[in-house]
Design a protein around this motif. Structure first.
Motif, mmCIF file in Angstrom:
data_model
loop_
_atom_site.group_PDB
_atom_site.id
_atom_site.type_symbol
_atom_site.label_atom_id
_atom_site.label_comp_id
_atom_site.label_asym_id
_atom_site.label_seq_id
_atom_site.Cartn_x
_atom_site.Cartn_y
_atom_site.Cartn_z
ATOM 1 N N SER A 1 -4.033 6.174 -18.507
ATOM 2 C CA SER A 1 -4.697 5.019 -18.928
ATOM 3 C C SER A 1 -5.023 4.895 -20.223
ATOM 4 O O SER A 1 -5.208 3.741 -20.927
ATOM 5 N N LEU B 1 -2.980 -1.638 -6.204
ATOM 6 C CA LEU B 1 -3.925 -1.837 -5.105
ATOM 7 C C LEU B 1 -4.757 -3.010 -5.516
ATOM 8 O O LEU B 1 -5.219 -3.911 -4.801
ATOM 9 N N VAL B 2 -5.349 -2.667 -6.746
ATOM 10 C CA VAL B 2 -6.148 -4.013 -7.298
ATOM 11 C C VAL B 2 -5.542 -5.277 -7.235
ATOM 12 O O VAL B 2 -6.154 -6.377 -6.565
ATOM 13 N N TYR C 1 -2.257 -6.414 -6.265
ATOM 14 C CA TYR C 1 -1.663 -6.918 -5.206
ATOM 15 C C TYR C 1 -2.253 -7.045 -3.766
ATOM 16 O O TYR C 1 -2.607 -7.929 -2.950
ATOM 17 N N ALA C 2 -2.971 -5.667 -3.441
ATOM 18 C CA ALA C 2 -3.432 -5.443 -2.074
ATOM 19 C C ALA C 2 -4.686 -6.118 -2.282
ATOM 20 O O ALA C 2 -5.146 -6.734 -1.157
ATOM 21 N N GLY C 3 -5.546 -6.034 -2.970
ATOM 22 C CA GLY C 3 -6.974 -6.600 -3.100
ATOM 23 C C GLY C 3 -7.236 -8.040 -3.572
ATOM 24 O O GLY C 3 -8.239 -8.650 -3.195
ATOM 25 N N THR D 1 -3.104 2.337 -8.799
ATOM 26 C CA THR D 1 -4.354 1.856 -8.691
ATOM 27 C C THR D 1 -4.309 0.216 -8.975
ATOM 28 O O THR D 1 -4.911 -0.458 -8.318
ATOM 29 N N ILE E 1 0.787 -1.163 -0.034
ATOM 30 C CA ILE E 1 -0.073 0.097 0.011
ATOM 31 C C ILE E 1 0.832 1.341 0.142
ATOM 32 O O ILE E 1 0.538 2.110 -0.707
ATOM 33 N N HIS F 1 -1.008 7.414 -11.445
ATOM 34 C CA HIS F 1 -1.950 6.938 -10.511
ATOM 35 C C HIS F 1 -2.611 5.544 -11.034
ATOM 36 O O HIS F 1 -2.913 4.809 -10.330
ATOM 37 N N LEU F 2 -2.418 5.212 -12.378
ATOM 38 C CA LEU F 2 -2.842 4.187 -12.792
ATOM 39 C C LEU F 2 -1.999 2.820 -12.276
ATOM 40 O O LEU F 2 -2.668 1.786 -11.778
#
Lengths: 174, 355
Positions: free
Chosen positions: A136, A56-57, A59-61, A53, A37, A49-50
């Motif tokens: 993006s 996050l989606v 690895y973290a999510g 994001t 994170i 930003h991409l």
């Protein structure tokens, strides 16, 4: 470099060290999650930003949920498993890690030393990307035109992995 | 960062977080009154006018309760879980635009906290993070029922994320952008997303019910089977944090579905007339008109969110709870293939109309 990036880097370094030295598997996984994170935060602060994001989606999510899920299911009662020291294996692991690190460091420094003059910046400067309609959009465009075949090959490989996982799990349950 | 930029960022964050946290007690009151109304009861009506001060009394009760931690609980994660539960949906709110732009002191202020070109995926990222509080809370409190609730909750959220993502993807193909502002302006020019892609809107609606653990999908809490699921061992303000997190997740989901499918902050029919009337009545110039429009855009987004909050309460007292295998069947065998087919249909439609 903004001070926030420094703070995030320090936090992620501390979390990474905690991840390495803790004996609790859950703490280790949560620290890895924290590192991911914080890295996403650094990506966001330098304007990517991409990437932040997606970090996050993916690895973290997704991946870390799987890790934590399996850790919690495997040792529900004994959270700290008995850890037996194997001095030989430990020394071997340390030697191997140091060797890989030394090799990478040598290769990188050698590369930067010998090729310093001929580093040419690519066409995608941040102004150029912004004029094309943002990160993006540029990424999506090159992904679905120039790298279309590799994209499809990777999705096929993932499909094969999914089918293989189902086949392996099914044999166990039957 | 410039002084003005910093100030307007702080102001926007305070506005969004303040409104969301401030609305939670009212929503709790509304949920209880609405439940009572649908069941032919009276509901809380003693504290203050219409019982409106009841949430305040509840908060006082929560604060004065004993801050109890189970003996075998893992203290750190036990305290961490409710915090993550509250933070994740609040972060996701930062990319939802609540108006076009306002003009303050001759400077334009975009009414959205984080302007990033990957806006909508960012929301998905934080929707993914909402699994952690469930797992952590269930695991850390060392209770069989909590673990059962956590397992149910996380598998449910992970399963319904797929159909949610697929219906989101079909809308991304229609709008051709990740940016919520561009989505809203597309809907202003053409139609609402729900008109273009009604099936996607339906799947998305069902998925957000599952994502927020609301009835008929509240199996992680299932009071009749596993007492209260993952927050069984939580008391006092820690339980209140979970409770608030649930409502904030509902607000976030409502704002997301309004932005994606129901025009977002675009003015409700009749409001543009009201804006021009107010502007001419007070003799505003273009600056004043922009600001009045921004206020009305906020009001129209808020009323859409309020409608979906009402829908959450309405459905809660209309449909009974699913069984867990029924829930998984609905997610994997019905919604997933149907949303995949819908994605193909939408893609073909977009190709046909953009040709």
């Amino acid at each position: 470099m903004s001070p926030v990036i420094v703070i995030l880097s320090v936090i992620s370094a501390v979390l990474a060290l905690t991840m390495l030295f803790t004996r609790n598997a859950i703490t280790s996984a949560i620290c890895l999650l924290g590192v991911l994170i914080m890295t996403a935060g650094i990506y966001g602060l330098i304007g990517e930003h991409l990437i932040a994001t997606i970090q996050l989606v993916v690895y973290a999510g997704a991946i870390m949920v799987l890790f934590i899920f399996s850790i919690m299911l495997l040792n529900l009662n004994t959270e700290e498993r008995d850890y037996k020291d194997h001095p030989g294996a430990f020394a071997g692991a340390v030697a191997l890690g140091l060797g890989v690190f030394g090799f990478l460091a040598y290769a990188l420094t050698e590369h930067f030393r010998s090729h310093r003059g001929d580093v040419v910046p690519g066409p995608f400067t941040s102004e150029y990307v912004a004029s094309l309609g943002g990160n993006s959009k540029v990424l999506a465009h090159s992904l679905f035109t120039q790298y279309y075949v590799s994209f499809e090959v990777i999705s096929l490989a993932l499909l094969i992995a999914v089918v293989a996982a189902v086949v392996l799990a099914k044999r166990k349950f039957d | 960062m410039e002084y003005f930029d910093f100030l307007q960022l702080i102001a926007k964050i305070l506005l969004v977080v303040g409104v969301c946290l401030g609305v939670v007690p009212v929503t709790v009151w509304f949920e209880r009154r609405g439940a009572a109304w649908m069941q032919g009861r009276v509901g809380p009506n003693r504290v203050g006018p219409f019982g409106l001060l009841q949430p305040l009394a509840d908060v006082l009760k929560f604060i004065h309760k004993e801050d109890f931690v189970p003996k075998n609980a893992n203290k750190f994660y036990y305290y961490l879980a409710p915090l993550i539960a509250l933070i994740a949906p609040l972060c996701a709110l930062s990319v939802i635009p609540f108006g076009d732009k306002a003009i303050v002191g001759g400077r334009e202020v975009v009414l959205q906290i984080a302007q990033m070109d990957s806006g909508v995926i960012f929301i998905l990222a934080f929707a993914g993070l909402e699994v952690y509080p469930l797992i952590l809370a269930g695991w850390a409190s060392k209770n069989k029922y909590s673990v059962l609730g956590a397992l149910r909750g996380s598998s449910q959220i992970v399963s319904y994320e797929i159909s949610m993502g697929l219906s989101l993807l079909s809308m991304l193909i229609v709008y051709g952008s990740f940016n919520p502002h561009e989505m809203v302006s597309w809907q202003v020019e053409h139609f609402w997303g729900a008109v273009v892609n009604p099936f996607g809107a339906l799947v998305f609606l069902i998925s957000i019910f599952a994502e927020t653990n609301r009835l008929p999908f509240d199996l992680p809490e299932g009071e009749s089977e596993i007492v209260a699921g993952y927050h069984l061992e939580y008391g006092a303000m820690k339980f209140a944090l979970f409770f608030m997190a649930e409502y904030i997740a509902m607000i976030m989901a409502s704002a997301l579905i309004s932005t994606l499918f129901f025009g977002g902050y675009s003015l409700l029919p009749g409001m543009d007339f009201l804006v021009s009337f107010i502007a001419s009545f007070f003799g505003f110039g273009s600056v004043g008109t922009t600001n009045v429009t921004a206020v009305f855009q906020f009001v129209s987004l808020a009323s859409k969110v309020a409608f979906f909050m009402f829908l959450f309460v309405w459905i809660r007292w209309t449909l009974p709870r699913f069984r867990f295998d029924q829930l998984m069947d609905l997610g994997w065998k019905i919604l997933f293939p149907l949303s995949l087919i819908n994605l193909v249909v939408v893609t073909l439609g977009v190709y046909y109309f953009n040709r």
